[in-house]
Structure formats: structure tokens, C-alpha cells
Design an enzyme around this catalytic site. Structure first.
Site: not given
Ligand SMILES: NC(=O)c1ccc[n+]([C@@H]2O[C@H](COP(=O)([O-])OP(=O)(O)OC[C@H]3O[C@@H](n4cnc5c(N)ncnc54)[C@H](OP(=O)(O)O)[C@@H]3O)[C@@H](O)[C@H]2O)c1
Length: 281
Positions: A23-24, A52, A57, A167, A195
Site C-alpha cells: 500500500t505504499w 501490508d 504511507y 520485511q 518488499y
Molecule cells: N518496509 C519497507 O521499508 C518497505 C519499503 C518499500 C515498500 N514496502 C511495502 O512493499 C510494497 C510493495 O513495494 P513497492 O510499492 O515499493 O513496489 P512494487 O510492488 O515492486 O511495485 C509497485 C509498482 O508497480 C506497478 N505494478 C504492480 N503490479 C504490476 C503489474 N502486474 N504489471 C505492471 N506494473 C505493476 C504498480 O502500478 P499500479 O499501482 O499503477 O498498479 C506500482 O507502480 C509497498 O507498497 C509497501 O507495502 C515496504
């Protein structure tokens, strides 16, 4: 078809979904609000029942989006949220958790993580986590962005052995943890939540991923996620607002990568040859 409900085991023996919803960047824009709620509801409908989120966020906005998405179905969701390091004192953790519970419209968080290490002693944060557990406000606690030496230190803190997950940044282009942190977590039965599992979309143009996706009638994202999910104890939490992306990510559960696929991926994204410091986004 592979089960949509593939699970990872917490140290307590509780099974949680291995593919969840990130949900970031949610909760930051009024214009995207309805689409974000709908994407999370779609993910839940498809069986991706681990969400998550974090107080960070959208400065609490993402937790409000989650509250709307899980309304009426709280009991079927495994809810993860995080306390910011600057709030992670003994007292600050308790009040941060109360604020999160209020925004999430729930009486408990299933897994509450320290978002990354700050200046408060780990012992203080763990003591607060234990207090929250005793009060029934969190069911499990864990950490995020802690490298092997931090995990050693956590293990020496009173109660630190009860950590339920770490994580960390992990995907095909971020394989450093495979040298040390991941095998260590697997040895001790600690789930690793990967993540940014598709490197925020940057991975998806890679020719090797495209070629393997074509062979499996899948998408590059599906292949990148299937690569993570092939390992027991690894949980992937892609974030998607576009409904097609949610469907494509769910389809990762149906992809079984072959030895040939894995060897090709190793050539395109080489595993680490030695220790590397934990990367963060
Ligand atoms: N603990 C930490 O420090 C930390 C750090 C970073 C992230 N996180 C957690 O991990 C989660 C995931 O990481 P993230 O948000 O950084 O990056 P991610 O999930 O690797 O990528 C998200 C991006 O990819 C796009 N996307 C998703 N599925 C896709 C698909 N099937 N085809 C093409 N594009 C796609 C999304 O677009 P759309 O939204 O337009 O669909 C969004 O722009 C976060 O949301 C958060 O909950 C935790």
C-alpha cells in the site's frame, strides 16, 4: 492450478498468505482514493488476504484506505502495519499503535513491524510490542530492514526471539540477502517479506523476464513474483492500483518456473558472490 492460498508459516505455526497486497503511495491523493480501495478489495476477492501498510504511507492515509477496503471482512484479512523508528520508544510505540488502530478501524493488528532501525534501543521497542500483545492490540510483532548483525542484536534483547518476520527489499535485481540473511531466516523459520518485489515496476521491461513470461503465457510481473514465491517462507507484497495489475499478480500463483527458467534468470540477474550490505528503498 497452484493453490491461490499458498501460505508461509510464522514461527508460531500460523499460516499466512504468501502473496499479499502492498500500500505504499496509497492514501496520498483524493483522486485515486476510490481506485485504491477497489484494488485492495479486488485483491481480497482473489484470495490475496494479507495487506501490508504503515503509519508512514500517506502520513496515515494508506491505513485509512485499508480501513475502507477491509470494512465488513476484517476477520478474513491478515493485517500488517509498521511503527516509524522515530516513534519506536517504549511509550511512543504504544501511542503510534493506538493511532494506527483508529485509522484502520480495527481493534488489532495481526503483525506490527518496526519499519527500520532508529535511535531507540531495540529492547524498548520489543518491550512495547510485548505490552501491545498482552493487551490484544497486536497478535505478532516483527521488524523491517534489519540486516544480519541487527538480527543478532535483536536475538540478544529480552524477548527478541519472538520476532515473527523481517520485511526487506528483495527481488530479482536485489538478491544480496540470498548470501546470508535469507538462509539465516530460513534456518530459524523466520518468514522474509519481500518488499518492492517487482522493483516498483522497473524490472518489467527486462528481455529475459519478457521471454520467460511469453513461454508461460504470463506477464513479466507474474514471473518476477513466481521467482520469489518458489521459496518457502518468502512472502511477496506487490502494490497495485490498476485492477489488471492485481489480476496479473494473482496469476503468479499459477506459474511453476522450470530449472531452465531459473538458470536463465540467474544469468540475467546473478546471485550474490559474497556478503553485501542490506539495500533499502
Ligand atoms: N518496509 C519497507 O521499508 C518497505 C519499503 C518499500 C515498500 N514496502 C511495502 O512493499 C510494497 C510493495 O513495494 P513497492 O510499492 O515499493 O513496489 P512494487 O510492488 O515492486 O511495485 C509497485 C509498482 O508497480 C506497478 N505494478 C504492480 N503490479 C504490476 C503489474 N502486474 N504489471 C505492471 N506494473 C505493476 C504498480 O502500478 P499500479 O499501482 O499503477 O498498479 C506500482 O507502480 C509497498 O507498497 C509497501 O507495502 C515496504
Amino acid at each position: 492450478m497452484t493453490s491461490a492460498f499458498r501460505t508461509a508459516l510464522l514461527p508460531s505455526g500460523e499460516a499466512v498468505p504468501a502473496l499479499g497486497l502492498g500500500t505504499w503511495n496509497m492514501g496520498e491523493s483524493r483522486a485515486r482514493h476510490d481506485a485504491e480501495v477497489a484494488a485492495l478489495r479486488l485483491g481480497l476477492d482473489l484470495g490475496l488476504t494479507l495487506i501490508d501498510t504503515a503509519e508512514m504511507y500517506g502520513s496515515g492515509g494508506a491505513e485509512r484506505v485499508v480501513a475502507e477496503a477491509i470494512a465488513g471482512r476484517r476477520d478474513s484479512v491478515f493485517l500488517v502495519s509498521k511503527v516509524l523508528p522515530q516513534n519506536a520508544s517504549r511509550k511512543g510505540t504504544l501511542t503510534a499503535c493506538e493511532r494506527s488502530l483508529k485509522r484502520l478501524h480495527t481493534d488489532r493488528i495481526d503483525l506490527y513491524l518496526l519499519h527500520w532501525r532508529g535511535s531507540y534501543p531495540l529492547a524498548d521497542t520489543v518491550a512495547a510490542f510485548e505490552e501491545l500483545q498482552r493487551a490484544g492490540k497486536i497478535r505478532h510483532w516483527g521488524v523491517s530492514n534489519l540486516d544480519s548483525d541487527d538480527m543478532d542484536e535483536l536475538g540478544r534483547v529480552p524477548g527478541g526471539g519472538a520476532c515473527a518476520a523481517n520485511q526487506v527489499l528483495h527481488n530479482l535485481s536485489r538478491r544480496g540477502i540470498e548470501h546470508d540473511l535469507l538462509p539465516r531466516c530460513q534456518r530459524t523459520g523466520l518468514p522474509v517479506m519481500a518488499y518492492s518485489p517487482i522493483e516498483q515496476g522497473r524490472l518489467l521491461k527486462h528481455a529475459t523476464l519478457k521471454a520467460i513470461a511469453a513461454r508461460h503465457q504470463a506477464t513479466p510481473a507474474g514471473i518476477a513474483l513466481a521467482w520469489l514465491l518458489r521459496r518457502p517462507g518468502v512472502i511477496a507484497i506487490p502494490k497495485a492500483t490498476n485492477p489488471q495489475h492485481v489480476h496479473d499478480n494473482r496469476a503468479a500463483l499459477d506459474v511453476a518456473l522450470t530449472e531452465t527458467d531459473l538458470a536463465e534468470l540467474d544469468r540475467a540477474f546473478p546471485p550474490p558472490k559474497g556478503p553485501r550490505p542490506l539495500e533499502m528503498l
